[in-house]
Design a protein around this motif. Sequence first.
Motif, PDB file in Angstrom:
ATOM      1  N   THR A 140      -4.452  10.542  -4.797  1.00 29.93           N
ATOM      2  CA  THR A 140      -4.373   9.156  -4.343  1.00 29.93           C
ATOM      3  C   THR A 140      -3.236   8.968  -3.346  1.00 29.93           C
ATOM      4  N   ARG A 178      -4.038   7.749   0.379  1.00 30.40           N
ATOM      5  CA  ARG A 178      -3.496   6.486   0.886  1.00 30.40           C
ATOM      6  C   ARG A 178      -2.715   6.691   2.183  1.00 30.40           C
ATOM      7  N   SER A 190       0.835  -1.210   0.000  1.00 33.72           N
ATOM      8  CA  SER A 190       0.000   0.000   0.000  1.00 33.72           C
ATOM      9  C   SER A 190       0.860   1.247   0.000  1.00 33.72           C
ATOM     10  N   ALA A 199       1.094   4.049  -2.927  1.00 32.40           N
ATOM     11  CA  ALA A 199       0.905   5.483  -2.672  1.00 32.40           C
ATOM     12  C   ALA A 199       2.012   6.306  -3.308  1.00 32.40           C
TER      13      ALA A 199
END
Length: 531
Positions: free
Chosen positions: A415, A419, A72, A76
């Motif tokens: 985004t 994130r 993740s 990001a």
Amino acid sequence: MPAFPATVETGLRARLLRAAGGPVRARVIVLLACVLALDTADVSMLGAVATKLEPALRLSNTEFGILVALPSLVAAIATVPMGVLTDRTCRTRLLEVTVALWGVAMAIGAASGSFTMLLVSRVALGAATATAGPTISSLIGDYFPVHERGSVYGMILSGELLGAGVGFIIAGEAASIASWRTAFLALAVPSLALSVLVWRKLPEPARGGVSRLVAGATEFVDLAQTATADAIEEPELSLAQETIEKREVRPHEAMILRGDPTKMRLWEATRYVLRVRTNLILIVASSLGYFYLTGLETFGLVYIRHHYGMSQATGTLLLGGLGLGALVGVFCGGRLADRALGHGNVNARIMVGGYSFVIAAALLVPALLGRQIAWTLPLLAVASAFFAARDPALDAARLDVMHHRLWGRAEGVRTFLRRLVVATAPVAFGALADSLHGGSAAGGQRGFGAGASAAGLHLTFLILTVTLALGGILTFRARRTYPRDVATAVASEAATAAAAGRDEAAEPDARSQIRRAEPFPRDRGSIRAST
């Protein structure tokens, strides 16, 4: 089981095609929705196979947490350079390559025999999935007319909801019947198949709206050699501009772009998109919404099981029902905003997003205070619908206030920031739940995992509904900035188009060379809908 009558099947298909605006537009919507579905299916898949994966590879809880968190974080970080590529390269080609890499990474993960090998495959997967947000956002802007962006966003974002549910179910069943490796392969094969479909069926639209698909399109027509800025039609931006002029609102002169935005350095583009006040407000507001949603997804099943005394299967079924409510909301939110915009309400998308935030928070409070599932379930379903309704409206609004050559980078920046905020949600929800109930848990366990305290989570969910209310308040503040930022985007489009026209007039040879270099093969060229 008897087949559905042909008339019923035909009627359902006709309704779906009518909602999409014809078979050509339906193809684009379905393919983009499938890309988002695979992304969210992968995230939910790990949770579904956790009980099989940990003992098979002898993973500790910490190592499993790293498998979730590190990809993740990589995703990001990667969204920003992916946004740059989105604004400068063929988006459909970028999408097809990265979707194929998803499948390869999933296949490598299925063959992993150690934590290290699996982690490397997951990190590669995280980098590849970073393409989806910026690329799909930019493609929506160039495939569909402005007045339909909210509705189209709603249909495409439904892929996220369906993918999360389907991924959880398919991966869980595959892991139960065979092994966790089968669950990985169950997503790897569709990824590779989807890559081929994107390559064969998704042509690259011309930048700036020249080849937007009008309702009723029956085929793609190559406009690579004839598309010009003069062909762009923006009825909704004209409507917004008329409203702005009546209010005597003018664009921000200092923010009007006069040169080619693709030549901006990354730091310059990042600084610019964050200086657009509406964009910044909506980034913060949507991040607050995703913060609460992530906490709910992480601890929702634990809370439901303990608070209502449900089994795992019943709790999962209940969450699936809430997902259906969200699906209704994501379809209706965009359509409602588009309809209000068509009636002359220039702030329609902002208002729908703001009210969705506030109403969802208002419904969650009595739902969480209730003890009877018959009372709580309808409230939670309606709250889920309103919570999901905000996304298509606000996603469309962000496109409205940004030059089309910055759509990819703007989405990449959003985004990335979203994130980072979302990554803190599980820790924040878990820590607050532990502190509110002294860290005690059912069965004497501690922490915010499967043994988290239901009482602590109950108070946590109640307290943190304030993040949704705050998201709504911030969204309403964008009413003051949105009209002027739309006017600035319109002025920037006109200024850069005029500058490009002067450059092409001065250098006709260079213009012809650009046109020979930019178009893609005839079967994948820039498009315009024929009706």
